[in-house]
Scaffold this active site. Structure first.
Site, PDB file in Angstrom:
ATOM      1  N   LEU A 170      29.423   5.941  32.714  1.00  0.00           N
ATOM      2  CA  LEU A 170      28.914   6.104  31.345  1.00  0.00           C
ATOM      3  C   LEU A 170      29.270   7.503  30.831  1.00  0.00           C
ATOM      4  O   LEU A 170      29.230   8.469  31.582  1.00  0.00           O
ATOM      5  CB  LEU A 170      27.397   5.975  31.300  1.00  0.00           C
ATOM      6  CG  LEU A 170      26.750   4.642  31.659  1.00  0.00           C
ATOM      7  CD1 LEU A 170      25.265   4.695  31.368  1.00  0.00           C
ATOM      8  CD2 LEU A 170      27.386   3.489  30.902  1.00  0.00           C
ATOM      9  N   ALA A 217      32.244   0.008  31.197  1.00  0.00           N
ATOM     10  CA  ALA A 217      33.460  -0.710  31.591  1.00  0.00           C
ATOM     11  C   ALA A 217      34.480  -0.881  30.466  1.00  0.00           C
ATOM     12  O   ALA A 217      35.570  -1.383  30.711  1.00  0.00           O
ATOM     13  CB  ALA A 217      33.078  -2.107  32.100  1.00  0.00           C
ATOM     14  N   LYS A 232      26.876  17.681  35.846  1.00  0.00           N
ATOM     15  CA  LYS A 232      27.724  17.184  36.936  1.00  0.00           C
ATOM     16  C   LYS A 232      27.219  17.702  38.285  1.00  0.00           C
ATOM     17  O   LYS A 232      27.284  16.999  39.288  1.00  0.00           O
ATOM     18  CB  LYS A 232      29.189  17.593  36.719  1.00  0.00           C
ATOM     19  CG  LYS A 232      29.852  16.902  35.514  1.00  0.00           C
ATOM     20  CD  LYS A 232      29.839  15.384  35.622  1.00  0.00           C
ATOM     21  CE  LYS A 232      30.574  14.707  34.475  1.00  0.00           C
ATOM     22  NZ  LYS A 232      30.349  13.254  34.430  1.00  0.00           N
ATOM     23  N   TYR A 246      33.156  24.125  30.594  1.00  0.00           N
ATOM     24  CA  TYR A 246      32.738  22.909  31.282  1.00  0.00           C
ATOM     25  C   TYR A 246      31.875  23.197  32.522  1.00  0.00           C
ATOM     26  O   TYR A 246      30.681  22.936  32.524  1.00  0.00           O
ATOM     27  CB  TYR A 246      33.984  22.086  31.673  1.00  0.00           C
ATOM     28  CG  TYR A 246      33.657  20.625  31.947  1.00  0.00           C
ATOM     29  CD1 TYR A 246      34.071  19.620  31.084  1.00  0.00           C
ATOM     30  CD2 TYR A 246      32.915  20.250  33.070  1.00  0.00           C
ATOM     31  CE1 TYR A 246      33.754  18.285  31.322  1.00  0.00           C
ATOM     32  CE2 TYR A 246      32.588  18.923  33.309  1.00  0.00           C
ATOM     33  CZ  TYR A 246      33.018  17.941  32.439  1.00  0.00           C
ATOM     34  OH  TYR A 246      32.691  16.630  32.681  1.00  0.00           O
ATOM     35  N   LEU A 279      41.657  14.201  31.107  1.00  0.00           N
ATOM     36  CA  LEU A 279      42.458  13.209  30.384  1.00  0.00           C
ATOM     37  C   LEU A 279      41.914  12.982  28.994  1.00  0.00           C
ATOM     38  O   LEU A 279      40.737  13.223  28.729  1.00  0.00           O
ATOM     39  CB  LEU A 279      42.409  11.875  31.148  1.00  0.00           C
ATOM     40  CG  LEU A 279      43.397  11.743  32.300  1.00  0.00           C
ATOM     41  CD1 LEU A 279      43.109  10.510  33.109  1.00  0.00           C
ATOM     42  CD2 LEU A 279      44.823  11.670  31.759  1.00  0.00           C
TER      43      LEU A 279
HETATM   44  P1  NAI Z   1      34.723   6.791  27.718  1.00  0.00           P
HETATM   45  O1  NAI Z   1      34.089   7.276  26.473  1.00  0.00           O
HETATM   46  O2  NAI Z   1      36.134   6.350  27.676  1.00  0.00           O
HETATM   47  O3  NAI Z   1      33.838   5.582  28.335  1.00  0.00           O
HETATM   48  C1  NAI Z   1      32.439   5.611  28.310  1.00  0.00           C
HETATM   49  C2  NAI Z   1      31.881   4.234  28.583  1.00  0.00           C
HETATM   50  O4  NAI Z   1      30.443   4.317  28.563  1.00  0.00           O
HETATM   51  C3  NAI Z   1      32.256   3.168  27.527  1.00  0.00           C
HETATM   52  O5  NAI Z   1      32.484   1.942  28.176  1.00  0.00           O
HETATM   53  C4  NAI Z   1      30.983   3.056  26.678  1.00  0.00           C
HETATM   54  O6  NAI Z   1      30.809   1.784  26.049  1.00  0.00           O
HETATM   55  C5  NAI Z   1      29.934   3.258  27.768  1.00  0.00           C
HETATM   56  N1  NAI Z   1      28.623   3.645  27.262  1.00  0.00           N
HETATM   57  C6  NAI Z   1      28.280   4.770  26.590  1.00  0.00           C
HETATM   58  N2  NAI Z   1      26.938   4.761  26.329  1.00  0.00           N
HETATM   59  C7  NAI Z   1      26.450   3.609  26.837  1.00  0.00           C
HETATM   60  C8  NAI Z   1      25.153   3.023  26.894  1.00  0.00           C
HETATM   61  N3  NAI Z   1      24.085   3.626  26.379  1.00  0.00           N
HETATM   62  N4  NAI Z   1      25.032   1.810  27.464  1.00  0.00           N
HETATM   63  C9  NAI Z   1      26.107   1.167  27.988  1.00  0.00           C
HETATM   64  N5  NAI Z   1      27.342   1.686  27.989  1.00  0.00           N
HETATM   65  C10 NAI Z   1      27.522   2.893  27.419  1.00  0.00           C
HETATM   66  O7  NAI Z   1      34.503   7.959  28.795  1.00  0.00           O
HETATM   67  P2  NAI Z   1      35.312   8.473  30.080  1.00  0.00           P
HETATM   68  O8  NAI Z   1      36.062   9.688  29.695  1.00  0.00           O
HETATM   69  O9  NAI Z   1      35.993   7.373  30.774  1.00  0.00           O
HETATM   70  O10 NAI Z   1      34.087   9.001  30.977  1.00  0.00           O
HETATM   71  C11 NAI Z   1      33.561   8.288  32.081  1.00  0.00           C
HETATM   72  C12 NAI Z   1      33.058   9.299  33.101  1.00  0.00           C
HETATM   73  O11 NAI Z   1      34.170  10.042  33.602  1.00  0.00           O
HETATM   74  C13 NAI Z   1      32.082  10.331  32.534  1.00  0.00           C
HETATM   75  O12 NAI Z   1      31.087  10.596  33.492  1.00  0.00           O
HETATM   76  C14 NAI Z   1      32.959  11.562  32.343  1.00  0.00           C
HETATM   77  O13 NAI Z   1      32.215  12.762  32.377  1.00  0.00           O
HETATM   78  C15 NAI Z   1      33.859  11.426  33.567  1.00  0.00           C
HETATM   79  N6  NAI Z   1      35.089  12.217  33.523  1.00  0.00           N
HETATM   80  C16 NAI Z   1      35.925  12.188  32.436  1.00  0.00           C
HETATM   81  C17 NAI Z   1      37.067  12.970  32.416  1.00  0.00           C
HETATM   82  C18 NAI Z   1      37.999  12.977  31.235  1.00  0.00           C
HETATM   83  O14 NAI Z   1      38.864  13.854  31.167  1.00  0.00           O
HETATM   84  N7  NAI Z   1      37.918  12.020  30.335  1.00  0.00           N
HETATM   85  C19 NAI Z   1      37.453  13.819  33.565  1.00  0.00           C
HETATM   86  C20 NAI Z   1      36.549  13.699  34.679  1.00  0.00           C
HETATM   87  C21 NAI Z   1      35.404  12.951  34.637  1.00  0.00           C
END
Ligand code: NAI
Length: 401
Positions: free
Chosen positions: A142, A50, A247, A238, A277
């Site tokens: 996550l 979050a 995925k 990817y 993003l």
């Molecule tokens: P982010 O790095 O901004 O957020 C990740 C979150 O996971 C953070 O809140 C972090 O504290 C938490 N986290 C990580 N390890 C943890 C653990 N062991 N315990 C508790 N919390 C933990 O990542 P983002 O980019 O928002 O990614 C979220 C999802 O969206 C992922 O599944 C990613 O593959 C997917 N996604 C991301 C895209 C992008 O372009 N950034 C595009 C499409 C999907």
């Protein structure tokens, strides 16, 4: 003290608390001023992951964009210490909670390893104590490089590799403002399996099964997790690489979970396919940045660019709530990557990519926008924040998420 950005490669080693507060405020304003508000949205929401990216944006949209939800947010973040100022996500949690509580909302932050039993138990206690023992929406967001197995202590590590044949490309080094040649190796079967363990649907499933066993799911509970597919030119990096395999597993998991929890059209498990993003996680993906630079340039010029908050608010107002039935494609996926994958967008991206080289990438692609978003993720680069203002570290030490 004065806090300055410290970047190593693609990792920010510092964060600016006031800038993080500002970033939260901007996202809140976006949702509050948006013409479309979330109707009949969830009231009690659990967000795993979050503190940044999509998870944080989803939390803000659901709290301030019409649904007025109470939330429990789980994340893995570090607070200030003698050695460092702490992570941006730490401050995001603190300031989100401050803003949410000012609106009369419940907002708990559970800081710890989401893969552990301890965090699961903490979350369950909060659901029983303050959510009347029920949760309406569980968001699985996550992004991590490793996962510990609470039963054995074993650690699985993910890798960002190809399957099939090696890939040679370029990756942006944000620290040096350079494009660097990168070779992505082919993953072994064991590396693929481990990446699936970390970033596939296994842990999402374990959370949902566990919440169901503990009777906190209702007949209307929904759960979502995020995925990426992208255009064919990025497949080796990817979609057909290790992350894409994970995925794929996530997509299969959503079908299994849907059978388990769906009672009617108001409940169920869904994968949301998002747009590419700049987030803390995505900047790590090798050879992906040239594509994002061109995508940003094209989508901005066409007035189609969205950030995490734009994506999440559109998800809730047009696909998941405010609609008679959840809007999915023929594979039961929610596609908010629709604008990215438009043919006219992709044709322009291909044209730009063919012109990009080591010398001109900052002008051919939207490097300025890319770097700005990266800095803003860590609280830097906001015009209205005074970065020469002394930050009171003793005050920061007292703030608790
Ligand atoms: P982010 O790095 O901004 O957020 C990740 C979150 O996971 C953070 O809140 C972090 O504290 C938490 N986290 C990580 N390890 C943890 C653990 N062991 N315990 C508790 N919390 C933990 O990542 P983002 O980019 O928002 O990614 C979220 C999802 O969206 C992922 O599944 C990613 O593959 C997917 N996604 C991301 C895209 C992008 O372009 N950034 C595009 C499409 C999907």
């Amino acid at each position: 003290m004065i806090i300055k950005p410290v970047i190593k490669g693609v990792v920010s080693k510092s964060a600016h608390p006031e800038g993080c507060r500002h970033a939260i405020m901007e996202q809140i304003k976006y949702c509050q001023s948006h013409l479309q508000q979330i109707n009949n949205g969830p009231k009690r929401v659990l967000i795993l992951g979050a503190s940044s990216g999509f998870g944080l944006a989803a939390r803000i949209s659901l709290t301030f964009g019409g649904a007025k939800c109470d939330s429990i947010g789980v994340s893995f973040e570090k607070g200030p210490s003698e050695k460092s100022i702490g992570t941006a996500g730490w401050y995001n949690n603190i300031f989100f909670k401050e803003f949410a509580e000012a609106e009369g909302r419940i907002a708990y932050n559970v800081i710890g390893d989401a893969f552990s039993d301890d965090v699961k138990n903490k979350v369950l206690n909060l659901i029983n104590k303050d959510f009347d023992g029920e949760v309406d929406l569980i968001i699985y967001s996550l992004a991590t490089g490793q996962r510990s197995d609470p039963a054995t202590g074993n650690i699985w590590r993910s890798c960002l590799k190809t399957t099939g044949s090696a890939f040679t490309g370029k990756t942006v080094n944000i620290e040096d403002n350079k494009l660097e040649s990168t070779i992505i190796d082919v993953a072994s079967e064991a590396e693929i399996a481990d990446t699936i363990k970390v970033m596939g649907g296994d842990d999402w499933e374990s959370w949902i099964l566990w919440l169901k066993e503990n009777n906190v799911l209702t007949k209307k509970t929904k759960t979502i997790a995020f995925s990426y597919i992208g255009p064919e030119m990025t497949y080796p990096i990817y979609h057909t690489g290790t992350l894409g395999k994970a995925k794929q597993h996530l997509h299969e998991t959503s079908d299994r979970l849907n059978k388990l929890i769906s009672t009617d059209k108001h409940s169920g498990a869904y994968v949301v396919v998002c747009k590419a993003l700049v987030t803390k996680a995505s900047v790590y993906i090798p050879c992906f940045s040239p594509y994002i630079l061109c995508l940003y340039k094209v989508m901005k010029s066409m007035g189609l660019h969205e950030t995490c908050i734009g994506q999440m608010h559109r998800l809730f107002t047009e696909y998941l709530y405010n609609v008679d039935n959840v809007v999915v494609d023929s594979s039961r996926l929610i596609r908010i990557d629709d604008l990215e994958l438009r043919e006219d967008v992709q044709q322009k991206v291909i044209d730009l990519m063919s012109k990009m080289n080591d010398e001109n990438f900052t002008s051919v692609g939207d490097y300025i926008g890319y770097k700005k978003e990266f800095l803003q993720l860590n609280g830097f680069g906001f015009e209205s924040v005074d970065y020469n203002h002394q930050v009171d570290i003793d005050y920061l030490m007292k703030l608790k998420p």
